[in-house]
Design a protein around this motif. Sequence first.
Motif: not given
Length: 204
Positions: A130-139
């Motif tokens: 979930x943390x990785x997904x949010x980082x990619x979403x912000x990018x």
Amino acid sequence: MRLRTLSKTAKNQRVLGGQGIPQKFHTIGKPSQTPGSTMNRARFAAAPRSAFSPFWIALVLLMAILSLASVSLSAESASNYYKRGEAAEAAENYDVAFDNYQKAAQMAPKDLRYRTALVRVQLSATTLHVSKGRTLEQAGDDQGALGEFLHALEIDPSNDAAQQEIAKIRAREAQAPPPAPESPPEMAGVQQEIDSIGAPINLR
């Protein structure tokens, strides 16, 4: 007097079987037989073998040994998967740790150690994805973020954070306008020629 003696002699001969020998001595040297002994032997010969014959006892013991060996191998394999999961968890490779703990718990479902380790690493793995997904979403990488959220949901189908992020991305994709169709190369060349022509000359 003589007649009395002869009568006694005849009587003794009748008692001794007419041979002067007691009848009980005629059976010496012969096996004693009791009434019905021949029938008893035939009955025992025709009777089925007992259920507790050596063959059946050996078969039951063999099956018990094979069953115990199977249980022992299963326990050994579960222990190996658990050890691999511990090593992967120590290296923070939570996906591999989750897979190994899951196999160990499936092979030995009554072992509390395996189930506890599975729940623990399940939480760590879903939090990481979930943390990785949010980082990619912000990018701006919605597809990469969606893949991470879906992976987190595979590990823990009840994870609310992953479900919410997936719903948000899909709603955003539904609201986005469809991409404009690309013009074929021929039409693009004609449009360039039209654009290259200057404005018409105004005559006086």
